[in-house]
Design an enzyme around this catalytic site. Structure first.
Site, PDB file in Angstrom:
ATOM      1  N   HIS A 196       0.867  -1.228   0.119  1.00  0.00           N
ATOM      2  CA  HIS A 196       0.191   0.001   0.038  1.00  0.00           C
ATOM      3  C   HIS A 196       0.671   1.465  -0.131  1.00  0.00           C
ATOM      4  O   HIS A 196       0.409   2.225  -0.257  1.00  0.00           O
ATOM      5  CB  HIS A 196      -0.877  -0.056   1.334  1.00  0.00           C
ATOM      6  CG  HIS A 196      -1.882  -0.996   1.407  1.00  0.00           C
ATOM      7  ND1 HIS A 196      -1.686  -1.981   2.394  1.00  0.00           N
ATOM      8  CD2 HIS A 196      -2.744  -1.535   0.681  1.00  0.00           C
ATOM      9  CE1 HIS A 196      -2.798  -2.981   2.083  1.00  0.00           C
ATOM     10  NE2 HIS A 196      -3.212  -2.789   1.260  1.00  0.00           N
ATOM     11  N   GLU A 201      -3.372   2.914   1.976  1.00  0.00           N
ATOM     12  CA  GLU A 201      -2.981   3.590   0.650  1.00  0.00           C
ATOM     13  C   GLU A 201      -3.155   4.995   0.512  1.00  0.00           C
ATOM     14  O   GLU A 201      -2.455   5.852   0.318  1.00  0.00           O
ATOM     15  CB  GLU A 201      -3.583   2.800  -0.552  1.00  0.00           C
ATOM     16  CG  GLU A 201      -3.075   3.219  -1.830  1.00  0.00           C
ATOM     17  CD  GLU A 201      -3.842   2.740  -3.106  1.00  0.00           C
ATOM     18  OE1 GLU A 201      -4.101   1.581  -3.289  1.00  0.00           O
ATOM     19  OE2 GLU A 201      -4.218   3.713  -3.969  1.00  0.00           O
TER      20      GLU A 201
END
Ligand code: SF4
Length: 691
Positions: A75, A127
């Site tokens: 991420h 993310e």
């Protein structure tokens, strides 16, 4: 029971890479941590933990020591965290997915330029937390159309998406943003990972035709949850399961059609377990039991030098991202896109375009496939050039510059030299006139090895001219009227270009009147209608007439002139018996010697001169003889007439002579210009003898 397994299920490229890096580190380092679970799948995280990789949710929980290794998960993270890791002197393994890294790069680039960043995605997803860090945590993070509408008024906006966002949601939100900021500078970057859309689309299609749908993946995995939501829209009995243990087999009937898909962080072994249990319990007929094989089959294989067509999924000023059906996308940089100087690639290519590319490198070290469009264009262009040379066919080039000895043009991306002597089949004063124009050429020399192409426009023009001439000869006949352009003027006539072929108008066919020099009638460049008088294809000669296209001046003579009318004209010829006066080109009248004056005249040239303008009265018009009799005397005062020689005397003599010679006045006038002097001599001689 039937089982339909989605081919695009399971680990994506980014997750696979992160797991490989983590597993690889087990053999190299002693103390290994991941900052947050390496992927959102508890089973995978548990297995890694058993092998010695622990997950910590905060960097502060790690002791600052140099033999400790910290893995950044797929991420990604913020630059602030990376800074801390460096300061803590930890050994860092960056397993950030290359797609996510590209979002970081975009956000940083635009943030540095002063743009406002909008991220479409889940605010708390790691993310998005990481991406926000690359613009100093100043992004506007939205996750719905309502939130898009509520954004404040602003300018210079850059929009990016969470890599696992649903494409349809993205398009709806982008539509709102484009409307809301329609007068503002807004740059949209579709950063949805190319793995996401096919996976979601396939799940969507399967969920439409099954009675039960199982989505396998971590319950904390955003992309798995998104798959679940998509399937739930079509199939009410959609279940999100982490392993086969979550399945309530008592609810499954032998008549069920079961659909199976899995998130990007779900390992193959969990998917295989689920399929195995279905088979075990229901003797299921699996549409695609070899999951891994089908996954692999789903991707194309790539090698350096491969040429293939891909779909453009993202375009920025500097690069084009292309989906090739490979496990990772390909990148065409601006330098590899074209030989031409393109300022911004967005001006020449857009998302959804199909482009042909060549693989330069299968993996650039970050998992990207490096591509070139330029090399393909060059190859294609060379193929066409060589074919044109072989066939003696034409190609069209764009002239870009004048160089010593000729012009430089481009055929697609290839440079073509046209020597000055080959530019035209006529003299060209200034070659600059061709810059930024296009024309057809024939290849007269080409060598791929020497990167040399020489071409001729002259050959093309000559070929066209020949064709034009042939067509013209086939289409014209004597008596035709045709338009032409005066090309050249000589003493004996005028050359006229009637469409690639020159014809001659002889000086005698220029006018019904008498002319000494063709320049009196025409000048070079005049466009005229001419009549084809005769054709000689063998000697390629064409006789043309200009006067033949005009009415003969005697045809309507009585409409123009009346007996008794006073007219003006110029003396064009003087003979012993009278003076010829040109009333208009092709129409001369005669003033007989007896009609010049009331006085006796010995020599006409004593009173009249060639070229002199005179006024005279028309005594008689005889169109059939092409004769007009004029008189100056008739315009003189009567008293002068009384002092003159008796008129009847000379007329009597003339009449006598006519009878003697059996020649009529009409005949004298008819061919006056050629024979009149001879005849006149005879008349005078006879008259003198009689005197
Ligand atoms: S889903 Fe796409 S962006 Fe996310 S980790 Fe996988 S490959 Fe990378």
């Amino acid at each position: 029971m039937r089982l339909i397994v989605a081919k695009s299920s399971g680990f994506c490229f980014g997750v696979k890479k992160a797991i490989e890096l983590a597993k690889d580190s087990i053999h190299k380092y002693n103390t290994i941590y991941t900052l947050g679970p390496i992927i959102h799948n508890p089973q995978v995280v548990k297995r890694l933990e058993e092998e010695g990789i622990k997950s910590v949710d905060s960097i502060e929980k790690i002791a600052s020591q140099s033999d400790t290794t910290l893995i950044i998960r797929s991420h990604g993270t913020t630059p602030q965290v990376i800074d801390k890791i460096t300061k803590m002197n930890l050994n860092m393994i960056d397993a950030t997915c290359p797609y996510v890294k590209r979002v970081h790069k975009t956000v940083k680039e635009f943030s540095d330029k002063g743009y406002n960043i909008i991220i479409v995605g889940q605010r708390c997803h790691p993310e998005i937390v990481g991406v926000n860090g690359w613009c100093n945590n100043k992004a506007f993070i939205i996750n719905s159309m309502e939130e898009a509408r509520e954004l404040p008024d602003m300018n210079n906006i850059c929009v990016v998406a969470q890599t696992t966002l649903d494409k349809n949601e993205w398009h709806e939100i982008v539509k709102i943003l484009k409307t809301k900021y329609k007068d503002k500078n807004i740059v949209i970057h579709n950063t949805i990972c190319s793995n996401t859309f096919p996976r979601q689309q396939e799940a969507r299609e399967i969920s439409k035709i099954v009675t039960k749908m199982y989505v396998i993946g971590g319950k904390n995995s955003a992309n798995t949850r998104k798959l679940y939501e998509i399937c739930k829209e079509n199939c009410n009995e959609t279940y999100l399961i982490e392993t086969y243990r979550d399945i309530d087999f008592s609810k499954i009937d032998k008549h069920d059609v079961i659909g199976i898909t899995a998130g990007a962080s779900t390992p193959d072994w969990i998917i295989k377990e689920v399929i195995g249990k279905m088979q075990e319990n229901f003797d299921a007929n699996v549409d695609d039991i070899n999951f891994q094989e089908s996954l692999e089959k789903n991707f194309v294989e790539l090698h350096t030098g491969d040429i293939l067509t891909g779909t453009v999924i993202k375009v920025s000023q500097e690069e084009v991202v292309v989906n090739l059906g490979y496990k990772s996308d390909g990148i065409v940089s601006k330098q590899e896109f074209s030989n031409e100087n393109i300022e911004d690639l967005r001006e020449v290519v857009k998302e959804g375009d199909q482009i042909e590319v060549e693989v330069i490198k299968v993996n650039d070290g970050e998992g990207n496939v490096l591509l070139s469009k330029k090399t393909i264009d060059e190859k294609r262009s060379w193929d066409k050039i060589e074919q044109a040379h072989k066939d003696n066919s034409t190609i069209n080039i764009t002239i870009k510059e004048k160089v010593k000895g000729g012009l430089i043009g481009y055929y697609d991306v290839l440079r073509v030299f046209v020597p000055a002597s080959q530019v035209s089949n006529k003299y060209v004063e200034d070659l600059n006139q061709f810059i930024n124009t296009n024309f057809d050429v024939k290849i007269i020399e080409c060598s791929k090895r020497q990167n040399k192409i020489v071409a001729s426009r002259r050959d093309v023009l000559n070929e066209q001219l020949e064709e034009q001439q042939k067509k013209l000869w086939d289409s014209i006949k004597e008596g035709d009227r045709i338009k032409g352009t005066v090309k050249n003027i000589t003493d004996f006539g005028v050359f006229v270009d009637i469409g690639g072929v020159d014809g001659l108008i002889h000086i005698s066919d220029l006018s019904w009147g008498k002319i000494k020099d063709p320049h009196e009638i025409l000048k070079t460049g005049d466009v005229v209608e001419v009549m084809i008088l005769s054709l000689d294809p063998e000697n390629e000669k064409i006789s043309l007439g200009l006067k033949q296209t005009m009415p003969h001046p005697w045809d309507n003579i009585k409409d123009k002139y009346k007996e008794g009318q006073v007219v003006k004209g110029k003396i064009v010829k003087i003979t012993g018996f009278g003076a010829f006066v040109e009333l208009e080109p092709g129409v001369d009248g005669l003033i007989h010697i007896s009609q010049i004056s009331n006085e006796r005249i010995n020599k006409i040239s004593d009173v009249l001169k060639v070229g002199q303008e005179v006024e005279a009265k028309i005594l008689e018009i005889k169109p059939e003889d092409r004769r007009i009799s004029l008189s100056i005397k008739e315009l003189l005062p009567k008293k002068e007439k009384s002092n003159s020689e008796p008129v009847g005397e000379k007329e009597q003599k003339t009449k006598f002579v006519k009878e003697e010679m059996k020649v009529t006045i009409g005949e004298l006038f008819k061919d006056a210009s050629n024979n009149i002097d001879i005849i006149n001599e005879k008349i005078i001689k006879k008259a003198n003898e009689d005197e």
